[in-house]
Scaffold this motif. Structure first.
Motif, PDB file in Angstrom:
ATOM      1  N   GLU A  37      25.846  48.880  20.349  1.00 64.01           N
ATOM      2  CA  GLU A  37      26.742  48.152  19.447  1.00 64.01           C
ATOM      3  C   GLU A  37      26.009  47.774  18.166  1.00 64.01           C
ATOM      4  N   LEU A  38      24.766  47.313  18.298  1.00 64.28           N
ATOM      5  CA  LEU A  38      23.963  46.965  17.130  1.00 64.28           C
ATOM      6  C   LEU A  38      23.753  48.173  16.219  1.00 64.28           C
ATOM      7  N   VAL A  39      23.378  49.295  16.800  1.00 65.39           N
ATOM      8  CA  VAL A  39      23.169  50.517  16.018  1.00 65.39           C
ATOM      9  C   VAL A  39      24.457  50.915  15.311  1.00 65.39           C
ATOM     10  N   SER A  40      25.574  50.829  16.009  1.00 66.73           N
ATOM     11  CA  SER A  40      26.855  51.179  15.420  1.00 66.73           C
ATOM     12  C   SER A  40      27.189  50.267  14.242  1.00 66.73           C
ATOM     13  N   LEU A  41      26.961  48.971  14.401  1.00 71.68           N
ATOM     14  CA  LEU A  41      27.261  48.022  13.325  1.00 71.68           C
ATOM     15  C   LEU A  41      26.343  48.222  12.128  1.00 71.68           C
ATOM     16  N   ILE A  42      25.069  48.514  12.389  1.00 69.15           N
ATOM     17  CA  ILE A  42      24.121  48.747  11.293  1.00 69.15           C
ATOM     18  C   ILE A  42      24.479  50.013  10.530  1.00 69.15           C
ATOM     19  N   SER A  43      24.876  51.040  11.259  1.00 67.91           N
ATOM     20  CA  SER A  43      25.172  52.310  10.608  1.00 67.91           C
ATOM     21  C   SER A  43      26.562  52.328   9.984  1.00 67.91           C
ATOM     22  N   GLY A  44      27.304  51.238  10.112  1.00 68.93           N
ATOM     23  CA  GLY A  44      28.601  51.141   9.469  1.00 68.93           C
ATOM     24  C   GLY A  44      29.743  51.689  10.290  1.00 68.93           C
ATOM     25  N   GLY A  45      29.455  52.116  11.477  1.00 68.90           N
ATOM     26  CA  GLY A  45      30.512  52.650  12.330  1.00 68.90           C
ATOM     27  C   GLY A  45      31.277  51.540  13.006  1.00 68.90           C
ATOM     28  N   SER A  46      32.409  51.893  13.528  1.00 69.92           N
ATOM     29  CA  SER A  46      33.174  50.912  14.287  1.00 69.92           C
ATOM     30  C   SER A  46      32.647  50.903  15.714  1.00 69.92           C
ATOM     31  N   VAL A  47      32.846  49.806  16.371  1.00 72.08           N
ATOM     32  CA  VAL A  47      32.392  49.682  17.747  1.00 72.08           C
ATOM     33  C   VAL A  47      33.488  50.196  18.659  1.00 72.08           C
ATOM     34  N   ALA A  48      33.250  51.351  19.239  1.00 68.87           N
ATOM     35  CA  ALA A  48      34.230  51.941  20.140  1.00 68.87           C
ATOM     36  C   ALA A  48      33.770  51.735  21.564  1.00 68.87           C
ATOM     37  N   LYS A  49      34.655  51.305  22.391  1.00 65.42           N
ATOM     38  CA  LYS A  49      34.324  51.054  23.792  1.00 65.42           C
ATOM     39  C   LYS A  49      34.746  52.233  24.652  1.00 65.42           C
ATOM     40  N   THR A  50      34.322  53.412  24.261  1.00 64.59           N
ATOM     41  CA  THR A  50      34.651  54.584  25.058  1.00 64.59           C
ATOM     42  C   THR A  50      33.402  55.068  25.755  1.00 64.59           C
ATOM     43  N   SER A  51      33.591  55.627  26.905  1.00 66.77           N
ATOM     44  CA  SER A  51      32.462  56.214  27.604  1.00 66.77           C
ATOM     45  C   SER A  51      32.901  57.561  28.154  1.00 66.77           C
ATOM     46  N   LYS A  52      32.041  58.522  28.015  1.00 70.42           N
ATOM     47  CA  LYS A  52      32.341  59.844  28.538  1.00 70.42           C
ATOM     48  C   LYS A  52      31.667  59.996  29.889  1.00 70.42           C
ATOM     49  N   ARG A  53      32.390  60.537  30.813  1.00 68.63           N
ATOM     50  CA  ARG A  53      31.802  60.800  32.119  1.00 68.63           C
ATOM     51  C   ARG A  53      30.986  62.062  32.032  1.00 68.63           C
ATOM     52  N   ARG A  54      29.853  62.043  32.640  1.00 74.19           N
ATOM     53  CA  ARG A  54      28.949  63.192  32.670  1.00 74.19           C
ATOM     54  C   ARG A  54      29.362  64.067  33.835  1.00 74.19           C
ATOM     55  N   THR A  55      29.501  65.349  33.590  1.00 73.94           N
ATOM     56  CA  THR A  55      29.823  66.302  34.645  1.00 73.94           C
ATOM     57  C   THR A  55      28.570  67.104  34.973  1.00 73.94           C
ATOM     58  N   PHE A  56      28.269  67.211  36.246  1.00 77.01           N
ATOM     59  CA  PHE A  56      27.088  67.931  36.691  1.00 77.01           C
ATOM     60  C   PHE A  56      27.500  69.259  37.309  1.00 77.01           C
ATOM     61  N   THR A  57      26.731  70.300  37.007  1.00 78.19           N
ATOM     62  CA  THR A  57      26.981  71.592  37.630  1.00 78.19           C
ATOM     63  C   THR A  57      26.465  71.548  39.069  1.00 78.19           C
ATOM     64  N   ASP A  58      26.883  72.528  39.867  1.00 84.95           N
ATOM     65  CA  ASP A  58      26.388  72.595  41.244  1.00 84.95           C
ATOM     66  C   ASP A  58      24.875  72.748  41.266  1.00 84.95           C
ATOM     67  N   GLY A  59      24.323  73.512  40.315  1.00 90.40           N
ATOM     68  CA  GLY A  59      22.870  73.693  40.233  1.00 90.40           C
ATOM     69  C   GLY A  59      22.148  72.391  39.935  1.00 90.40           C
ATOM     70  N   GLU A  60      22.717  71.597  39.022  1.00 89.45           N
ATOM     71  CA  GLU A  60      22.112  70.301  38.696  1.00 89.45           C
ATOM     72  C   GLU A  60      22.167  69.364  39.899  1.00 89.45           C
ATOM     73  N   LYS A  61      23.288  69.379  40.593  1.00 95.23           N
ATOM     74  CA  LYS A  61      23.422  68.537  41.790  1.00 95.23           C
ATOM     75  C   LYS A  61      22.391  68.942  42.834  1.00 95.23           C
ATOM     76  N   SER A  62      22.226  70.242  43.040  1.00 99.78           N
ATOM     77  CA  SER A  62      21.253  70.729  44.033  1.00 99.78           C
ATOM     78  C   SER A  62      19.843  70.307  43.659  1.00 99.78           C
ATOM     79  N   LYS A  63      19.516  70.399  42.385  1.00101.41           N
ATOM     80  CA  LYS A  63      18.174  70.004  41.931  1.00101.41           C
ATOM     81  C   LYS A  63      17.951  68.511  42.154  1.00101.41           C
ATOM     82  N   ILE A  64      18.956  67.695  41.846  1.00106.69           N
ATOM     83  CA  ILE A  64      18.848  66.251  42.045  1.00106.69           C
ATOM     84  C   ILE A  64      18.676  65.935  43.523  1.00106.69           C
ATOM     85  N   ILE A  65      19.442  66.606  44.376  1.00106.02           N
ATOM     86  CA  ILE A  65      19.333  66.371  45.824  1.00106.02           C
ATOM     87  C   ILE A  65      17.958  66.781  46.333  1.00106.02           C
ATOM     88  N   SER A  66      17.422  67.904  45.828  1.00104.14           N
ATOM     89  CA  SER A  66      16.079  68.316  46.280  1.00104.14           C
ATOM     90  C   SER A  66      15.017  67.335  45.794  1.00104.14           C
TER      91      SER A  66
END
Length: 133
Positions: free
Chosen positions: A71-100
């Protein structure tokens, strides 16, 4: 601060998986340790980076701190404060690596499932669902 951030990025980019340390805390190649019969502990390089950043006052694993910081960075850079969040999608390969990686951490016995999930940036229940998978 800029140098610390650049160093943290470089440390994370050059490291694949875990690094291994002797009882004295020295980094060692796993194959060399095995050949010489030296006991080692697997260490996630993220842990070292997180400790360095927290020592400098950057608590990037603390969701509230990170939200306030963004929020601080957004206010300093002149942007509006947006309360959106994007969900991260993991591939099957990434999931397998995390599990290992989890299996290695679990074998070392030095971290809970919740702490591991938090460290890699996924929800605990999501991680549990992956393990049941």
């Amino acid at each position: 601060m800029r140098d610390l951030i650049k160093e943290a990025i470089a440390d994370l980019k050059k490291s694949e998986g875990f690094i291994y340390k002797t009882a004295e805390g020295k980094k060692i190649d796993l194959h060399e340790a095995a050949a010489r019969g030296i006991a080692v502990t697997p260490v996630n390089p993220k842990d070292d980076v997180i400790k360095k950043l927290e020592a400098a006052g950057l608590f990037l694993t603390d969701g509230k701190f990170l939200s306030d910081f963004n929020e601080l960075v957004s206010l300093i850079s002149g942007g509006s404060v947006a309360k959106t969040s994007k969900r991260r999608t993991f591939t099957d390969g990434e999931k397998s690596k995390i599990i290992s990686e989890w299996k290695k951490v679990e074998a070392a016995g030095n971290k809970t499932k919740a702490a591991f999930a938090r460290e890699i940036g996924i929800g605990y229940q999501t991680f549990i669902n992956w393990l049941r998978g």
